[in-house]
Design a protein around this motif. Structure first.
Motif, PDB file in Angstrom:
ATOM      1  N   ALA A 184     -13.447   3.736 -14.879  1.00  0.00           N
ATOM      2  CA  ALA A 184     -14.557   3.737 -15.832  1.00  0.00           C
ATOM      3  C   ALA A 184     -15.138   5.131 -16.018  1.00  0.00           C
ATOM      4  CB  ALA A 184     -15.644   2.769 -15.377  1.00  0.00           C
ATOM      5  N   PHE A 212     -17.815  -3.363 -22.526  1.00  0.00           N
ATOM      6  CA  PHE A 212     -16.638  -3.462 -23.382  1.00  0.00           C
ATOM      7  C   PHE A 212     -16.148  -4.903 -23.487  1.00  0.00           C
ATOM      8  CE2 PHE A 212     -16.334   1.101 -22.624  1.00  0.00           C
ATOM      9  CZ  PHE A 212     -16.291   1.478 -23.943  1.00  0.00           C
ATOM     10  N   ARG A 261     -14.297   2.383 -10.297  1.00  0.00           N
ATOM     11  CA  ARG A 261     -15.059   3.634 -10.229  1.00  0.00           C
ATOM     12  C   ARG A 261     -14.287   4.780 -10.893  1.00  0.00           C
ATOM     13  NH1 ARG A 261     -15.764   3.512  -5.179  1.00  0.00           N
ATOM     14  NH2 ARG A 261     -17.712   2.361  -5.351  1.00  0.00           N
ATOM     15  N   PHE A 296     -20.744  -0.892 -17.370  1.00  0.00           N
ATOM     16  CA  PHE A 296     -20.003  -0.224 -18.448  1.00  0.00           C
ATOM     17  C   PHE A 296     -18.773  -1.031 -18.849  1.00  0.00           C
ATOM     18  CE2 PHE A 296     -16.713   2.949 -19.572  1.00  0.00           C
ATOM     19  CZ  PHE A 296     -17.318   3.487 -20.689  1.00  0.00           C
ATOM     20  N   VAL A 297     -18.085  -1.594 -17.849  1.00  0.00           N
ATOM     21  CA  VAL A 297     -16.910  -2.416 -18.148  1.00  0.00           C
ATOM     22  C   VAL A 297     -17.334  -3.708 -18.845  1.00  0.00           C
ATOM     23  CG1 VAL A 297     -15.032  -3.724 -17.118  1.00  0.00           C
ATOM     24  CG2 VAL A 297     -15.529  -1.432 -16.296  1.00  0.00           C
ATOM     25  N   LEU A 349     -21.092   1.348 -13.359  1.00  0.00           N
ATOM     26  CA  LEU A 349     -19.764   1.329 -13.969  1.00  0.00           C
ATOM     27  C   LEU A 349     -19.301  -0.087 -14.253  1.00  0.00           C
ATOM     28  CD1 LEU A 349     -18.138   4.163 -11.935  1.00  0.00           C
ATOM     29  CD2 LEU A 349     -18.851   4.209 -14.292  1.00  0.00           C
ATOM     30  N   ILE A 350     -19.691  -1.032 -13.390  1.00  0.00           N
ATOM     31  CA  ILE A 350     -19.354  -2.428 -13.676  1.00  0.00           C
ATOM     32  C   ILE A 350     -20.079  -2.857 -14.950  1.00  0.00           C
ATOM     33  CG2 ILE A 350     -19.617  -4.796 -12.855  1.00  0.00           C
ATOM     34  CD1 ILE A 350     -19.146  -3.650 -10.022  1.00  0.00           C
ATOM     35  N   GLU A 355     -23.238   4.139  -7.950  1.00  0.00           N
ATOM     36  CA  GLU A 355     -22.699   4.294  -9.296  1.00  0.00           C
ATOM     37  C   GLU A 355     -21.814   3.114  -9.690  1.00  0.00           C
ATOM     38  OE1 GLU A 355     -20.577   8.188 -11.172  1.00  0.00           O
ATOM     39  OE2 GLU A 355     -19.651   7.113  -9.538  1.00  0.00           O
ATOM     40  N   ALA A 356     -21.197   2.479  -8.688  1.00  0.00           N
ATOM     41  CA  ALA A 356     -20.296   1.361  -8.971  1.00  0.00           C
ATOM     42  C   ALA A 356     -20.999   0.303  -9.819  1.00  0.00           C
ATOM     43  CB  ALA A 356     -19.808   0.754  -7.670  1.00  0.00           C
TER      44      ALA A 356
END
Lengths: 83, 253
Positions: free
Chosen positions: B183, A80, B180, A76-77, A73-74, A69-70
């Protein structure tokens, strides 16, 4: 020069930084999506075959999910940051 | 579409100060949540350990469930018997993160304190110090060899492997540990805001009023989902801390 032309064409086609950021996040989510699906599917199979090992499999599964998942999420960051 | 105006990100995570506007100690909603979460964590164990009844009730019952869960499900599971001494640290991490997260769904607050990067970052740095400290304690200065040189790698490849291991263990690991938690909670917050904005947007436009029931149902469903995420992310953060401590101090190779 060519970068300038590309930027002009992108502007003419209505492609914005926001749109590109959203598209990039979508692309970045494909891999982790497949990864988590495969991971959980295999874990369910393992738990169904050997219910007595379910506790251990579950912990390892969450651990694996956390690592996969990391990546999403990276993305996702970065979404932004790219806006 | 529907003349909806989605608020910019800074509007949904920045809060005006309640006290001390502009001062270095300015208190806003998020700071208030940090304080309440810490107080709740302390209060739970003060109340839970006051009587020490054989048949637990109330706070003691809850405290015992948490202790059992963290000790058996996280400390022993990841580190074996050697991990039991880290149980208090892991419990504080777990409960503090959980209380910070759960404010996402509590009315009036409705802001996960972990959706600002400060708390995840500080907690990940504390964990960073703890697991590298545990490694140094277990191996002395041989720890760097233990951490950077995987067993059974040919000498020629070490030139390539050591930098990769260094970047992944000392730089990327705390970063991903932070991001983790951060986010996940930020995404959850944005999700709830999106559905709330959609509901109120449709509610104002009279002809679309019946349609507003769909995003309103979405808010309810995702609120339940966020409760689950709060618990899961607190668990994952604590579990990973346990795994990192174990990787640093283990002797098997």
């Amino acid at each position: 020069m060519s970068a300038l032309v590309l930027a002009q064409e992108a502007a003419a086609a209505g492609i914005t930084d926001k749109g590109i950021a959203a598209l990039t996040y979508g692309l970045g989510a494909i891999g982790p999506g497949i990864g988590i699906g495969y991971l959980v599917g295999q874990s369910v199979q393992a738990m169904a075959r050997q219910p007595e090992a379910a506790g251990m499999v579950r912990t390892t599964m969450f651990l694996g999910i956390a690592f996969v998942e990391a990546l999403a999420l990276i993305g996702f960051v970065v979404f932004f940051l790219g806006q | 579409m529907f003349a909806l105006e989605f608020p910019p990100l800074s509007h949904i995570v920045n809060w005006p100060g309640i006290a001390g506007e502009g001062a270095w100690w300015e208190i806003n909603k998020v700071v208030l949540i940090y304080g309440i979460a810490a107080l709740l964590t302390i209060l739970l164990f003060v109340l839970g350990s006051r009587k020490k009844a054989l048949v637990p009730t109330g706070a003691q019952n809850f405290a015992e469930v948490v202790v059992e869960f963290v000790e058996d499900g996280i400390a022993r599971e990841t580190m074996g018997e050697a991990g039991v001494k880290y149980t208090p640290f892991l419990i504080s991490l777990f409960l503090y993160i959980f209380f910070c997260n759960i404010f996402e769904v509590i009315p009036i607050f409705q802001m996960p304190a972990t959706a600002r990067i400060a708390v995840p970052l500080v907690l990940a740095l504390i964990a960073y110090v703890v697991y590298h400290g545990a490694g140094l304690k277990a191996h002395g200065f041989g720890y760097f060899k233990h951490a950077l040189v995987p067993p059974g790698v040919p000498i020629a490849l070490l030139l390539l492997v050591i930098p990769i291991e260094f970047v992944s263990k000392f730089l990327v690991q705390p970063f991903s540990h932070t991001v983790r938690l951060f986010a996940n909670l930020l995404a959850g917050h944005i999700l709830l805001v999106t559905f709330a904005v959609l509901t109120s947007g449709l509610f104002v436009l009279k002809p679309y009023l019946p349609l507003a029931i769909l995003p309103a149902a979405g808010v309810v469903v995702f609120t339940a989902f966020e409760v689950f995420v709060s618990l899961l992310q607190a668990y994952v953060f604590t579990l990973l801390t346990g795994v990192y401590i174990n990787a640093a101090q283990s002797h098997e190779h």
